[in-house]
Write a protein that holds these residues in place. Structure first.
Motif, PDB file in Angstrom:
ATOM      1  N   GLY A   1      11.778   6.228  -0.143  1.00 54.66           N
ATOM      2  CA  GLY A   1      11.856   7.465  -0.838  1.00 54.66           C
ATOM      3  C   GLY A   1      13.397   7.534  -1.556  1.00 54.66           C
ATOM      4  N   GLY A   2      13.296   7.708  -2.998  1.00 55.82           N
ATOM      5  CA  GLY A   2      14.546   7.935  -3.771  1.00 55.82           C
ATOM      6  C   GLY A   2      15.237   6.630  -3.885  1.00 55.82           C
ATOM      7  N   ASN A   3      14.953   5.203  -3.557  1.00 58.18           N
ATOM      8  CA  ASN A   3      15.675   4.120  -3.532  1.00 58.18           C
ATOM      9  C   ASN A   3      15.059   3.179  -4.627  1.00 58.18           C
ATOM     10  N   MET A   4      15.952   2.051  -4.368  1.00 61.49           N
ATOM     11  CA  MET A   4      15.127   0.929  -5.301  1.00 61.49           C
ATOM     12  C   MET A   4      13.855   0.221  -4.837  1.00 61.49           C
ATOM     13  N   VAL A   5      13.639   0.183  -3.428  1.00 63.79           N
ATOM     14  CA  VAL A   5      12.390  -0.220  -3.121  1.00 63.79           C
ATOM     15  C   VAL A   5      11.216   0.565  -3.630  1.00 63.79           C
ATOM     16  N   GLU A   6      11.373   2.067  -3.400  1.00 65.48           N
ATOM     17  CA  GLU A   6      10.479   2.903  -3.944  1.00 65.48           C
ATOM     18  C   GLU A   6      10.226   2.847  -5.517  1.00 65.48           C
ATOM     19  N   ALA A   7      11.345   2.523  -6.470  1.00 72.24           N
ATOM     20  CA  ALA A   7      11.405   2.473  -7.720  1.00 72.24           C
ATOM     21  C   ALA A   7      10.474   1.016  -8.080  1.00 72.24           C
ATOM     22  N   LEU A   8      10.749   0.149  -7.190  1.00 73.70           N
ATOM     23  CA  LEU A   8       9.856  -1.246  -7.575  1.00 73.70           C
ATOM     24  C   LEU A   8       8.317  -0.936  -7.365  1.00 73.70           C
ATOM     25  N   ILE A   9       8.147  -0.219  -6.216  1.00 80.08           N
ATOM     26  CA  ILE A   9       6.866   0.073  -5.821  1.00 80.08           C
ATOM     27  C   ILE A   9       5.963   0.934  -7.110  1.00 80.08           C
ATOM     28  N   GLN A  10       6.609   1.890  -7.544  1.00 80.20           N
ATOM     29  CA  GLN A  10       6.077   2.545  -8.803  1.00 80.20           C
ATOM     30  C   GLN A  10       6.021   1.713  -9.868  1.00 80.20           C
ATOM     31  N   ARG A  11       6.997   0.728 -10.047  1.00 83.97           N
ATOM     32  CA  ARG A  11       6.833  -0.016 -11.478  1.00 83.97           C
ATOM     33  C   ARG A  11       5.606  -1.066 -11.041  1.00 83.97           C
ATOM     34  N   LEU A  12       5.246  -1.398 -10.051  1.00 83.19           N
ATOM     35  CA  LEU A  12       4.187  -2.246  -9.682  1.00 83.19           C
ATOM     36  C   LEU A  12       3.056  -1.485  -9.759  1.00 83.19           C
ATOM     37  N   GLN A  13       2.906  -0.162  -9.588  1.00 84.99           N
ATOM     38  CA  GLN A  13       1.760   0.552  -9.498  1.00 84.99           C
ATOM     39  C   GLN A  13       1.569   0.861 -11.083  1.00 84.99           C
ATOM     40  N   LEU A  14       2.498   1.005 -11.783  1.00 83.50           N
ATOM     41  CA  LEU A  14       2.246   1.511 -13.259  1.00 83.50           C
ATOM     42  C   LEU A  14       1.808   0.138 -14.008  1.00 83.50           C
ATOM     43  N   SER A  15       2.362  -0.827 -13.484  1.00 81.62           N
ATOM     44  CA  SER A  15       1.925  -2.266 -14.014  1.00 81.62           C
ATOM     45  C   SER A  15       0.448  -2.498 -13.788  1.00 81.62           C
ATOM     46  N   SER A  16      -0.061  -2.210 -12.571  1.00 81.51           N
ATOM     47  CA  SER A  16      -1.380  -2.397 -12.290  1.00 81.51           C
ATOM     48  C   SER A  16      -2.362  -1.546 -13.073  1.00 81.51           C
ATOM     49  N   ALA A  17      -1.988  -0.458 -13.173  1.00 85.83           N
ATOM     50  CA  ALA A  17      -2.845   0.502 -13.972  1.00 85.83           C
ATOM     51  C   ALA A  17      -2.963  -0.071 -15.314  1.00 85.83           C
ATOM     52  N   ARG A  18      -2.059  -0.735 -15.977  1.00 84.88           N
ATOM     53  CA  ARG A  18      -2.402  -1.270 -17.391  1.00 84.88           C
ATOM     54  C   ARG A  18      -2.919  -2.675 -17.263  1.00 84.88           C
ATOM     55  N   ARG A  19      -3.054  -3.271 -16.143  1.00 81.46           N
ATOM     56  CA  ARG A  19      -3.776  -4.677 -16.096  1.00 81.46           C
ATOM     57  C   ARG A  19      -5.469  -4.619 -15.632  1.00 81.46           C
ATOM     58  N   PRO A  20      -6.047  -5.561 -16.291  1.00 86.29           N
ATOM     59  CA  PRO A  20      -7.492  -5.350 -15.729  1.00 86.29           C
ATOM     60  C   PRO A  20      -7.480  -6.184 -14.399  1.00 86.29           C
ATOM     61  N   ASP A  21      -6.731  -5.973 -13.415  1.00 92.56           N
ATOM     62  CA  ASP A  21      -6.744  -6.630 -12.200  1.00 92.56           C
ATOM     63  C   ASP A  21      -7.342  -5.976 -11.222  1.00 92.56           C
ATOM     64  N   ALA A  22      -8.601  -5.945 -11.068  1.00 91.65           N
ATOM     65  CA  ALA A  22      -9.230  -5.004 -10.082  1.00 91.65           C
ATOM     66  C   ALA A  22      -8.727  -4.799  -8.726  1.00 91.65           C
ATOM     67  N   SER A  23      -8.438  -6.103  -8.159  1.00 94.97           N
ATOM     68  CA  SER A  23      -7.974  -6.207  -6.742  1.00 94.97           C
ATOM     69  C   SER A  23      -6.714  -5.258  -6.568  1.00 94.97           C
ATOM     70  N   LEU A  24      -5.738  -5.531  -7.590  1.00 93.12           N
ATOM     71  CA  LEU A  24      -4.423  -4.710  -7.465  1.00 93.12           C
ATOM     72  C   LEU A  24      -4.647  -3.101  -7.767  1.00 93.12           C
ATOM     73  N   ALA A  25      -5.524  -2.647  -8.595  1.00 89.20           N
ATOM     74  CA  ALA A  25      -5.810  -1.412  -8.661  1.00 89.20           C
ATOM     75  C   ALA A  25      -6.606  -0.663  -7.464  1.00 89.20           C
ATOM     76  N   GLU A  26      -7.325  -1.479  -6.749  1.00 88.70           N
ATOM     77  CA  GLU A  26      -7.831  -1.288  -5.467  1.00 88.70           C
ATOM     78  C   GLU A  26      -7.076  -1.163  -4.436  1.00 88.70           C
ATOM     79  N   LEU A  27      -6.053  -1.884  -4.286  1.00 87.89           N
ATOM     80  CA  LEU A  27      -4.993  -1.865  -3.292  1.00 87.89           C
ATOM     81  C   LEU A  27      -4.155  -0.672  -3.607  1.00 87.89           C
ATOM     82  N   ARG A  28      -3.834  -0.268  -4.760  1.00 90.41           N
ATOM     83  CA  ARG A  28      -2.923   1.041  -5.087  1.00 90.41           C
ATOM     84  C   ARG A  28      -3.964   1.862  -4.553  1.00 90.41           C
TER      85      ARG A  28
END
Length: 570
Positions: free
Chosen positions: A539-566
C-alpha cells in the motif's frame, strides 16, 4: 483681509477637486511575490483596508520573466511580501511540484543594482520575507585559514592577518541578512527569520492575531513594529535595515553590483573585475561564486569584441595579480575551491590550456597523497574529467605515488582515467561500510555501468549481500541504471522472494519500475510480487506502484495468462 466670495468658491472647488487625488496618493501598494503558500498574502489582504492599500501579485504563473514584466509595467511597491521556502541555493522556491516559479537572490540583485527597473523597489518602506533563514546573520562563506595565510604572504604580520581576516569575513561573509540588506538598499524595515520559519498556515495564524490586536496601524509606516516581533518571537522573527550609502558594507555592495548591474558593458565589468583582482586576493576569494559565473559566461563571441579583448589582455598581463591569485589557489584548503580558482585563472588568461591541466594534475597528486578521501572529492575528480578528455594527461597521476587500495583512492584514480581502479571502486557498492557505499554511489553517478556483463555481476553481488540497510543502499544505486536484461530481472525477482526486509523489497521495486517495460512484463514477476510482498510493504509504496504498472501493462497486451492472473488476484 476678507476675500471675495467668488475666490472662496473657487478655493473650495479646487480643494474638492484635489481630495480624490490626495486620497489616491495616500493609498499604498502592497506587492506580493507568492512562490509557495498564499496564506501570508491572504492575511495581509484580509486586514489591510482596500481604501488604503492596493495589492499587486507580481508572480505570473507559467511566465518565466514575471519580475521583468512587473518592471515593464512600472509597478512601484510601498510594501513587499515574499512567501516561499528559502534554501542554500539562495532562492525562494516551492515544494509543490506543479509550481515552477522561483526567485533567486541573483535576480533580486540585478533588479536592485540596475537601472532597468527603477520603480519597483525605489519607494519600499517595509519588506516581509516569509522564508527560512532569510535574515540569518551567520556568514555563508568562510575561508579563514586560507585568508590569514594569504595576508601573511602579502606582508602582513600574523596578528594583523588574523584581525583583517576577521574583519573581512564580517564585511564579506555574505550572510543571508547581509544579502537581503544589499538587495533592499535604503529600505527602513526588513522582516525575516533568523532560522527556520513557520509554515504558511502557522504564519498566517500569527499574522491574524497581530492584525486583530490592532496591528494594521503599525504596518506601512517604515518603522519596526514591536508588536509584530513579539507575535513571532517563538519563531525567531528579526528585523534589519537596508544598506545605506554610509554603511560599512557599502563597498561589498559595489563589488556585487559590478556583476549584477546590466547597465555596464562587458569591458566596464572586466575593468572592475581587474581592480578587484589587484586588491588582496582574499576579497576575490570571497566573491568566487560570482567571479566564476561571470568568467564562465564569457563566450567566444564576447571575447572577440575589441574592447573586451583589450580588457582581457590587460588582466592577462598583470603578473603581480596573477602570482598572488595562483599562490592563494594552490594553498586553498578545499580541493574544489582550488579547482574552481584554477578554472577562473584559465578564463582570465593567466593559465594556458596546458598549464591548466598541469595545475589540475598537481591538485590531484596532492589529493591522492591524503590518508582519506571524501565523497565530495571523488565527485570533483569525476566532474573535472567528465568527458574523459583528460585521461591521457591525468593517468600518470592516477598511476603514480603511494597507491592506497581503499575505495576512496581507487575511485579518484578511476575518475582520472585509471582503468585498473574501476573494479576496486565497484567493490565499495557491496561493502558493509557506509562510507564506501556513498563513494561508490558518487562514482557511479558520473560513470554508470555500461557493460551488460558487468552489470549482471554487480547485481549478483548485491543479491548475495547480508544486511538489509547496506543492500538497500546498493539497490538504490542500481536503480540509476536502465535495465533491459532479463537475467538481471530474474536475479532481483529471486531476491524479492527470499528477503525478509520490506525496505529491500521496496528498493527492488524501485529498480524494476525504471527498467525496460518488455523486460519486466511477465506473469511470473507479477505472481512473485503478489505472493511474496511483506505486509509492511503493501500500500502506497514502490512495490504497489510496480504491481499497478504490471497490471496496466497486462491490460494492453494480448497475453491471456497475465490478464487471467490479474483477475484471479482481485
Amino acid at each position: 483681509m476678507i476675500r471675495p466670495p467668488r475666490f472662496l468658491s473657487l478655493l473650495c472647488l479646487a480643494s474638492a477637486c484635489l481630495l480624490p487625488q490626495l486620497a489616491t496618493a495616500a493609498k499604498q501598494t502592497v506587492c506580493t511575490i507568492t512562490i509557495n503558500s498564499a496564506d501570508e498574502q491572504k492575511a495581509f489582504r484580509k486586514f489591510l483596508p482596500a481604501d488604503k492599500y492596493d495589492f499587486v501579485e507580481l508572480v505570473e504563473r507559467n511566465r518565466p520573466d514575471w519580475l521583468g514584466s512587473a518592471c515593464e509595467a512600472k509597478v512601484s511597491c510601498d510594501m513587499l511580501v515574499i512567501s516561499g521556502h528559502y534554501g542554500e541555493g539562495n532562492e525562494f522556491f516551492s515544494d509543490v511540484m506543479e509550481i515552477r516559479e522561483s526567485l533567486s537572490i541573483g535576480e533580486l540583485e540585478r533588479v536592485s543594482c540596475s537601472g532597468s527597473c527603477p520603480n519597483l523597489f525605489a519607494n519600499l518602506k517595509e519588506v516581509y520575507l516569509f522564508g527560512c533563514d532569510t535574515l540569518n546573520p551567520n556568514a555563508q562563506r568562510t575561508a579563514s585559514a586560507e585568508i590569514v595565510r594569504s595576508l601573511v604572504r602579502e606582508g602582513r604580520s600574523p596578528a594583523e592577518a588574523v584581525r583583517l581576516a576577521r574583519e573581512m569575513h564580517a564585511a564579506r561573509g555574505e550572510s543571508s541578512r547581509d544579502r537581503m540588506r544589499l538587495v533592499f538598499k535604503d529600505v527602513p524595515v526588513i522582516y525575516g527569520f533568523s532560522s527556520a520559519a513557520p509554515l504558511g498556515p502557522v504564519a498566517a495564524s500569527s499574522l491574524n492575531q497581530f492584525f486583530q490586536s490592532g496591528g494594521a496601524s503599525q504596518v506601512g509606516k517604515g518603522h519596526v513594529s514591536g508588536g509584530l516581533l513579539r507575535q513571532f518571537s517563538a519563531q525567531g522573527l528579526a528585523s534589519a535595515r537596508g544598506m545605506t550609502a554610509g554603511d560599512s558594507l557599502a563597498g561589498m555592495r559595489k563589488d556585487v553590483c559590478m556583476f549584477a548591474d546590466d547597465r555596464l558593458s562587458e569591458a566596464q565589468r572586466l575593468q572592475a573585475l581587474h581592480e578587484l583582482m589587484q586588491r588582496p586576493t582574499a576579497q576575490a576569494r570571497l566573491l568566487l561564486d560570482r567571479v566564476e559565473r561571470y568568467t564562465a559566461g564569457l563566450d567566444k563571441a564576447k571575447r572577440q569584441q575589441p574592447e573586451v579583448a583589450q580588457a582581457l589582455a590587460r588582466i592577462a598581463a598583470d603578473g603581480s595579480a596573477k602570482d598572488r591569485y595562483l599562490a592563494f589557489a594552490r594553498d586553498a584548503d578545499e580541493p574544489r575551491t582550488r579547482a574552481r580558482m584554477v578554472n577562473v585563472a584559465h578564463a582570465l588568461g593567466w593559465l594556458s590550456p596546458e598549464q591548466r591541466v598541469d595545475e589540475l594534475a598537481l591538485l590531484f597528486k596532492d589529493l591522492l597523497a591524503r590518508k582519506a578521501i571524501a565523497p565530495t572529492e571523488v565527485d570533483l575528480a569525476c566532474a573535472v574529467n567528465k568527458d574523459r578528455s583528460l585521461d591521457k594527461a591525468l593517468q600518470p597521476v592516477a598511476a603514480g605515488g603511494r597507491r592506497e587500495d581503499d575505495v576512496g583512492h581507487s575511485a579518484v584514480r578511476a575518475c582520472l582515467g585509471g582503468d585498473d581502479a574501476h573494479d576496486r571502486t565497484l567493490e565499495g557498492l557491496v561493502s558493509t561500510d557506509d562510507a564506501d557505499v556513498r563513494i561508490a554511489q558518487v562514482y557511479l553517478r558520473h560513470r554508470p555501468i555500461a557493460d551488460a556483463s558487468e552489470l549482471r555481476t554487480v547485481t549478483r553481488a548485491i543479491a548475495a549481500m547480508n544486511g538489509s540497510e547496506a543492500q538497500t543502499r546498493a539497490l538504490d544505486v542500481l536503480a540509476r541504471h536502465y535495465l533491459s536484461d532479463r537475467e538481471i530481472v530474474s536475479t532481483l525477482q529471486q531476491l524479492f522472494a527470499r528477503t525478509r526486509s520490506s525496505s529491500v523489497q521496496n528498493a527492488i521495486a524501485g529498480v524494476l519500475i525504471r527498467a525496460d517495460a518488455d523486460a519486466i512484463a511477465t506473469t511470473d514477476l507479477l505472481r512473485t510480487l503478489r505472493e511474496n510482498r511483506l505486509k509492511s510493504s503493501s500500500g502506497g509504496n514502490m512495490v504497489e506502484a510496480l504491481i499497478q504498472r504490471l497490471q496496466l501493462s497486462s491490460a494492453r497486451r494480448p497475453d491471456a495468462s497475465l490478464a487471467e492472473l490479474r483477475n484471479r488476484s482481485r
